[in-house]
Design a protein around this motif. Structure first.
Motif, PDB file in Angstrom:
ATOM      1  N   LEU A  25      36.393  34.611  38.949  1.00 37.21           N
ATOM      2  CA  LEU A  25      37.218  35.777  38.141  1.00 37.21           C
ATOM      3  C   LEU A  25      37.771  34.910  36.855  1.00 37.21           C
ATOM      4  N   PRO A  26      37.954  35.948  35.800  1.00 38.46           N
ATOM      5  CA  PRO A  26      38.769  35.436  34.561  1.00 38.46           C
ATOM      6  C   PRO A  26      40.003  34.640  34.801  1.00 38.46           C
ATOM      7  N   ARG A  27      40.445  33.659  34.166  1.00 38.37           N
ATOM      8  CA  ARG A  27      41.585  32.571  34.480  1.00 38.37           C
ATOM      9  C   ARG A  27      42.567  33.164  33.154  1.00 38.37           C
ATOM     10  N   GLU A  28      42.067  33.753  32.160  1.00 41.86           N
ATOM     11  CA  GLU A  28      43.078  33.822  30.943  1.00 41.86           C
ATOM     12  C   GLU A  28      44.307  34.495  31.317  1.00 41.86           C
ATOM     13  N   GLY A  29      45.428  34.048  31.028  1.00 37.80           N
ATOM     14  CA  GLY A  29      46.703  34.954  31.047  1.00 37.80           C
ATOM     15  C   GLY A  29      47.146  35.091  32.379  1.00 37.80           C
ATOM     16  N   VAL A  30      46.647  34.535  33.232  1.00 40.10           N
ATOM     17  CA  VAL A  30      47.169  34.541  34.633  1.00 40.10           C
ATOM     18  C   VAL A  30      47.569  33.390  35.241  1.00 40.10           C
ATOM     19  N   GLU A  31      48.430  33.488  36.349  1.00 37.33           N
ATOM     20  CA  GLU A  31      48.817  32.429  37.038  1.00 37.33           C
ATOM     21  C   GLU A  31      47.914  31.971  38.398  1.00 37.33           C
ATOM     22  N   VAL A  32      47.353  30.866  38.154  1.00 41.40           N
ATOM     23  CA  VAL A  32      46.155  30.655  39.313  1.00 41.40           C
ATOM     24  C   VAL A  32      46.943  29.874  40.485  1.00 41.40           C
ATOM     25  N   ILE A  33      46.825  30.250  41.531  1.00 44.50           N
ATOM     26  CA  ILE A  33      47.304  29.647  42.622  1.00 44.50           C
ATOM     27  C   ILE A  33      45.953  29.252  43.670  1.00 44.50           C
ATOM     28  N   ASP A  34      45.869  28.040  43.922  1.00 34.67           N
ATOM     29  CA  ASP A  34      45.050  27.476  44.567  1.00 34.67           C
ATOM     30  C   ASP A  34      45.358  27.528  46.164  1.00 34.67           C
ATOM     31  N   GLY A  35      44.267  28.245  46.600  1.00 33.23           N
ATOM     32  CA  GLY A  35      44.520  28.419  48.005  1.00 33.23           C
ATOM     33  C   GLY A  35      44.222  27.267  48.967  1.00 33.23           C
ATOM     34  N   LYS A  36      43.544  26.059  48.547  1.00 32.43           N
ATOM     35  CA  LYS A  36      43.063  25.044  49.035  1.00 32.43           C
ATOM     36  C   LYS A  36      42.385  25.231  50.210  1.00 32.43           C
ATOM     37  N   GLY A  37      41.308  26.169  50.365  1.00 30.58           N
ATOM     38  CA  GLY A  37      40.479  26.590  51.357  1.00 30.58           C
ATOM     39  C   GLY A  37      41.078  27.297  52.542  1.00 30.58           C
ATOM     40  N   TYR A  38      42.272  27.617  52.516  1.00 28.87           N
ATOM     41  CA  TYR A  38      43.059  28.346  53.620  1.00 28.87           C
ATOM     42  C   TYR A  38      42.260  29.603  53.946  1.00 28.87           C
ATOM     43  N   PHE A  39      42.640  30.061  55.062  1.00 20.47           N
ATOM     44  CA  PHE A  39      42.221  31.399  55.459  1.00 20.47           C
ATOM     45  C   PHE A  39      43.097  32.497  55.007  1.00 20.47           C
ATOM     46  N   VAL A  40      42.451  33.447  54.330  1.00 23.44           N
ATOM     47  CA  VAL A  40      43.489  34.647  53.743  1.00 23.44           C
ATOM     48  C   VAL A  40      43.230  35.660  54.756  1.00 23.44           C
ATOM     49  N   SER A  41      44.390  36.232  55.231  1.00 20.17           N
ATOM     50  CA  SER A  41      44.510  37.533  56.061  1.00 20.17           C
ATOM     51  C   SER A  41      45.357  38.388  55.373  1.00 20.17           C
ATOM     52  N   PRO A  42      45.255  39.856  55.487  1.00 24.77           N
ATOM     53  CA  PRO A  42      46.143  40.629  55.227  1.00 24.77           C
ATOM     54  C   PRO A  42      47.425  40.278  55.739  1.00 24.77           C
ATOM     55  N   GLY A  43      48.506  40.570  55.057  1.00 26.89           N
ATOM     56  CA  GLY A  43      49.777  40.392  55.504  1.00 26.89           C
ATOM     57  C   GLY A  43      50.064  41.078  57.068  1.00 26.89           C
ATOM     58  N   PHE A  44      50.653  40.577  57.812  1.00 27.20           N
ATOM     59  CA  PHE A  44      50.716  41.232  59.512  1.00 27.20           C
ATOM     60  C   PHE A  44      51.804  42.225  59.051  1.00 27.20           C
ATOM     61  N   VAL A  45      51.757  43.234  60.117  1.00 28.94           N
ATOM     62  CA  VAL A  45      52.373  44.370  60.110  1.00 28.94           C
ATOM     63  C   VAL A  45      53.040  44.500  61.592  1.00 28.94           C
ATOM     64  N   ASP A  46      54.534  44.449  61.611  1.00 28.80           N
ATOM     65  CA  ASP A  46      54.896  44.570  62.953  1.00 28.80           C
ATOM     66  C   ASP A  46      55.875  45.842  63.153  1.00 28.80           C
ATOM     67  N   VAL A  47      55.343  46.692  63.991  1.00 35.93           N
ATOM     68  CA  VAL A  47      56.385  47.985  63.907  1.00 35.93           C
ATOM     69  C   VAL A  47      57.490  47.874  65.073  1.00 35.93           C
TER      70      VAL A  47
END
Length: 426
Positions: A36-58
């Motif tokens: 994806l384009p990198r111009e004008g954005v803050e790039v965060i290196d996820g270092k190969g970690y698993f990305v999950s939706p944020g957990f929801v606790d009711v």
């Protein structure tokens, strides 16, 4: 400023992990893909970690107002963020109780000023949780109540619960129930089985829970209400909920990590850290909960995070308050003991912590998709560590899992595209 999360792994439909980049701006996920384009954005290196939706606790207890020695909105939500949670729903057993618009609005102001993540507050079913007079439900809904619950106590009067369900149904709001028939509790402090007898402690029979669920599902059917059962703990309760769902009754249910992970045999001494309500049941109950979760009878997992002071929980089970903390241990414990053993798939576990609770309550969270809220949790699935209660961000250190060896750890949590927690060693 837009953020681009790079080099992270997402779950594909077949359960495999594939690399993806996620562009976040204005609180939403704007794009997903590769390069994806990198111009004008803050790039965060996820270092190969698993990305999950944020957990929801009711089902959580933040204790504020009135119980700030145990937890505050600030400390509780910081602990939740450390555990990977981005949305939590705070139960109403506070002092004062959110049984009026004024109190509910005060709690919302506290949330706005001090919460680290999204907090949706409950209002109570009855005034002061006393089970006598119903609250003004429509006014509380208009003031922003998430749902209605008298959590911590069961509504003892069938008529009171029926009237509450009819009012809730009329305004399309859920009734969320701690199910406990007080006349069958007998001043118990743990499960009525065989361990309580060896420890010479009064027991809580399983029927004290299941009989109230059986009552309530029939009331919910008559009222046309969405009825949600908190922290299911017995095989009889699972059976009743399964039968109710087959009958077309609008019932949902949750189970806690501690009831999935342990049973009465885990209670090795008379110590307050083993005291929770409902209690750790028999091994056959534990197995029924696992099977109920897998077959859809139980809809999702909620922590019932319930902090207390160390002084309170250091007492005998006869004197200590009920409850254990759960935010900072839930994922690692469940991943280690169920996903790594092949009992659950990673997709199942993530769904039970994210999309399933959100869907059950019509919340627009729990999914990593374009156009959805940018709530994500990065997890190191290979990180081995030992649970140390003194490292908890929560004020509550009351856990029976201190010293347990686990694998996996949330590394970063983002709410609406903002970093709310980041592991210092990342």
């Amino acid at each position: 400023m837009a953020k681009l999360l790079t080099n992270v792994k997402q779950l594909s439909d077949n359960g495999s992990l594939t690399t993806v980049e996620i562009l976040m701006e204005d609180g939403l996920i704007q794009a997903m893909g590769l390069s994806l384009p990198r111009e004008g954005v803050e790039v965060i290196d996820g270092k190969g970690y698993f990305v999950s939706p944020g957990f929801v606790d009711v089902h959580v207890h933040l204790r504020e107002p009135g119980g700030e020695a145990k937890e505050t909105i600030a400390t509780g939500t910081k602990a939740a963020a450390r555990g990977g949670y981005t949305t939590v729903c705070a139960m109403p057993n506070t002092t004062p109780t959110p049984d009026s618009v004024d109190v509910l609005e005060d709690i919302q102001k506290r949330i706005q000023h001090t919460a680290h993540i999204r907090v949706l507050p409950y209002a109570s079913i009855t005034e002061r949780l006393a089970g006598e007079h119903l609250t003004e439900m429509n006014a509380l809904k208009q003031a922003g109540a998430f749902a209605f619950s008298d959590d911590g106590v069961g509504v003892q009067s069938a008529d009171q619960m029926f009237q509450a369900m009819k009012e809730a149904a009329a305004i399309d709001m859920p009734i969320v129930a701690h199910c406990e028939e007080n006349s069958l509790v007998y001043h118990g402090v743990m499960h009525e089985g065989y361990v309580n007898k060896t420890l010479n402690l009064p027991g809580i029979p399983s029927v004290s829970e299941s009989v109230q669920i059986a009552r309530d599902v029939l009331l919910a059917e008559a009222a046309g209400c969405h009825y949600h059962v908190c922290h299911v703990s017995t095989k009889e309760s699972v059976r009743v909920i399964r039968d109710a769902k087959r009958a077309g009754i609008r019932v949902t249910a949750e189970v806690t990590p501690h009831h999935l992970l342990t049973n009465e045999t885990s209670v090795t001494e008379d110590h307050g850290n083993f005291k929770m309500n409902p209690p750790l049941r028999a091994s056959e109950d534990q197995q029924a909960l696992i099977e109920g979760l897998k077959d859809g009878t139980i809809d999702f997992i909620a922590t019932d995070h319930a902090p207390h002071t160390e002084e309170e929980k250091a007492r005998s089970m006869k004197e200590a308050p009920f409850g254990i903390v759960g935010f900072e241990t839930a994922f690692a414990l469940l991943y280690t003991h169920f996903v790594q053993t092949g009992t659950f798939s990673l997709k199942q576990l993530v769904d039970w912590l994210t999309v399933k609770p959100a869907q059950s309550f019509n919340l627009p969270y729990g999914q990593v998709e374009v156009g959805k809220s940018a709530d994500v949790t990065l997890i190191d699935l290979e990180k081995r560590h030992t649970i140390q209660k003194n490292e908890f961000v929560s004020k509550g250190k009351n856990t029976p899992f201190h010293g347990w060896e686990v694998t996996s750890k949330p590394i970063m949590t983002m709410v609406s595209g903002h970093i709310v927690y980041e592991e210092e060693t990342r």
